[in-house]
Design a protein around this motif. Structure first.
Motif, PDB file in Angstrom:
ATOM      1  N   ASP A 141       0.832  -1.204   0.000  1.00 49.63           N
ATOM      2  CA  ASP A 141       0.000   0.000   0.000  1.00 49.63           C
ATOM      3  C   ASP A 141       0.868   1.255   0.000  1.00 49.63           C
ATOM      4  N   TRP A 143       4.046   3.579  -2.349  1.00 47.53           N
ATOM      5  CA  TRP A 143       4.064   4.206  -3.674  1.00 47.53           C
ATOM      6  C   TRP A 143       3.775   3.153  -4.733  1.00 47.53           C
ATOM      7  N   LYS A 144       2.857   3.485  -5.625  1.00 48.95           N
ATOM      8  CA  LYS A 144       2.345   2.468  -6.567  1.00 48.95           C
ATOM      9  C   LYS A 144       3.407   2.014  -7.565  1.00 48.95           C
ATOM     10  N   ASP A 145       4.393   2.865  -7.831  1.00 52.06           N
ATOM     11  CA  ASP A 145       5.461   2.460  -8.758  1.00 52.06           C
ATOM     12  C   ASP A 145       6.545   1.646  -8.041  1.00 52.06           C
ATOM     13  N   ARG A 146       6.344   1.380  -6.734  1.00 48.76           N
ATOM     14  CA  ARG A 146       7.304   0.548  -6.022  1.00 48.76           C
ATOM     15  C   ARG A 146       6.796  -0.887  -5.834  1.00 48.76           C
ATOM     16  N   TYR A 147       5.502  -1.120  -6.175  1.00 53.55           N
ATOM     17  CA  TYR A 147       4.960  -2.479  -5.947  1.00 53.55           C
ATOM     18  C   TYR A 147       5.778  -3.522  -6.719  1.00 53.55           C
ATOM     19  N   ALA A 168      -2.449  -6.504  -2.699  1.00 53.04           N
ATOM     20  CA  ALA A 168      -2.081  -5.158  -3.156  1.00 53.04           C
ATOM     21  C   ALA A 168      -3.301  -4.240  -3.193  1.00 53.04           C
ATOM     22  N   ASN A 170      -5.211  -0.590  -4.286  1.00 53.17           N
ATOM     23  CA  ASN A 170      -5.198   0.438  -5.337  1.00 53.17           C
ATOM     24  C   ASN A 170      -4.769  -0.042  -6.715  1.00 53.17           C
ATOM     25  N   VAL A 171      -5.066  -1.280  -7.058  1.00 54.80           N
ATOM     26  CA  VAL A 171      -4.598  -1.778  -8.348  1.00 54.80           C
ATOM     27  C   VAL A 171      -5.372  -1.142  -9.509  1.00 54.80           C
ATOM     28  N   THR A 176      -1.822   0.287 -10.577  1.00 56.04           N
ATOM     29  CA  THR A 176      -0.450  -0.248 -10.559  1.00 56.04           C
ATOM     30  C   THR A 176      -0.289  -1.165 -11.775  1.00 56.04           C
ATOM     31  N   ASP A 178       1.985  -1.924 -14.127  1.00 49.01           N
ATOM     32  CA  ASP A 178       3.126  -2.822 -14.368  1.00 49.01           C
ATOM     33  C   ASP A 178       3.105  -3.997 -13.384  1.00 49.01           C
ATOM     34  N   TYR A 179       2.688  -3.718 -12.116  1.00 43.96           N
ATOM     35  CA  TYR A 179       2.609  -4.787 -11.107  1.00 43.96           C
ATOM     36  C   TYR A 179       1.538  -5.797 -11.512  1.00 43.96           C
TER      37      TYR A 179
END
Ligand SMILES: Cn1ncc2cc([C@H](O)c3cccc(CNC(=O)c4cc(-c5ccc(F)cc5)cc(O)c4O)c3)ccc21
Ligand SMILES: [Mg+2]
Length: 214
Positions: A141, A143-147, A168, A170-171, A176, A178-179
């Protein structure tokens, strides 16, 4: 000096929630965010999905990436068996300070280890610093670019075992992509989307539950 939103949220908890009662802390935060000020807690709708995943898994070792004010920390920790442990990473010292007080107000400080710092710095140190073998559950939960990079880092550090669950937030919103692409297309994960809404709003959001296959 002006108060911050986390400080106002903490004030609401200290004025309205019962010490030692996690459910009243959760309820107070949800009331505050519905009627006073929106805040980026996982919220009550996605929170119920989180609760069901935690209860079904009965995890002994949990990692949370992104504490914020400790709302999901309190939800998760309140469902853990007696000797289970939750490590939560928060890089923002002000958020960490508020979260410590909210976790303590709920009476859950003995189950929770709040570590101040960035996920990318601390994930490689989990084994040596905290004696972690593998995580049964990871709640993402931050930063979304860190998932995605942090998931790859956890794999590389041997922190996931067959059956470890990644959940995860907020997908969809903020999203997110790329995740999602990774966990949904990798043969090493079984992924499932739980459709819900962005906390305290009617916008679509959801949780992605991904089981690591080893
Ligand atoms: C590296 N590292 N390691 C530890 C760590 C901890 C943090 C902080 O806890 C932190 C600070 C700021 C933002 C976040 C991510 N959360 C969000 O950005 C979010 C947004 C919205 C939303 C949705 C719609 C909007 F219109 C506005 C915001 C809804 C949500 O549920 C969110 O979780 C997390 C950051 C990096 C960290
Ligand atoms: Mg979130």
């Amino acid at each position: 000096t002006q108060s911050t939103r986390p400080q106002r949220l903490l004030g609401a908890v200290q004025q309205n929630a019962t010490r030692g009662d996690p459910r009243s802390v959760v309820k107070t935060i949800d009331q505050f965010c519905k009627h006073k000020e929106w805040a980026m807690n996982v919220g009550d709708e996605k929170g119920c999905i989180l609760d069901s995943v935690v209860s079904e898994l009965n995890p002994a070792t949990v990692l949370e990436l992104g504490t914020y004010c400790g709302y999901s920390t309190v939800r998760i920790a309140s469902l853990l068996p007696p000797h289970a442990r939750l490590i939560t990473l928060e890089f923002n010292p002000h958020f960490a300070a508020v979260a410590r007080q909210i976790i303590a107000w709920a009476g859950l400080q003995d189950k929770v280890l709040l570590v101040e710092g960035a996920s990318g710095d601390w994930i490689p140190k989990m084994k040596e610093q905290f004696g972690v073998k593998t995580f049964d559950l990871v709640f993402l939960d931050h930063w979304k670019d860190r998932y995605l990079p942090d998931t790859k880092l956890m794999e590389e550090c041997g922190l996931l075992r067959k059956g470890s669950v990644l959940l995860a937030d907020n997908v969809v919103c903020p999203g997110t992509p790329d995740y999602l692409q990774y966990v949904r297309n990798s043969p090493r994960y079984n992924s499932q989307y739980f459709r819900s809404h962005l906390e305290y709003t009617k916008a679509e959001d959801g949780l992605e539950k991904s089981v690591f296959l080893g």
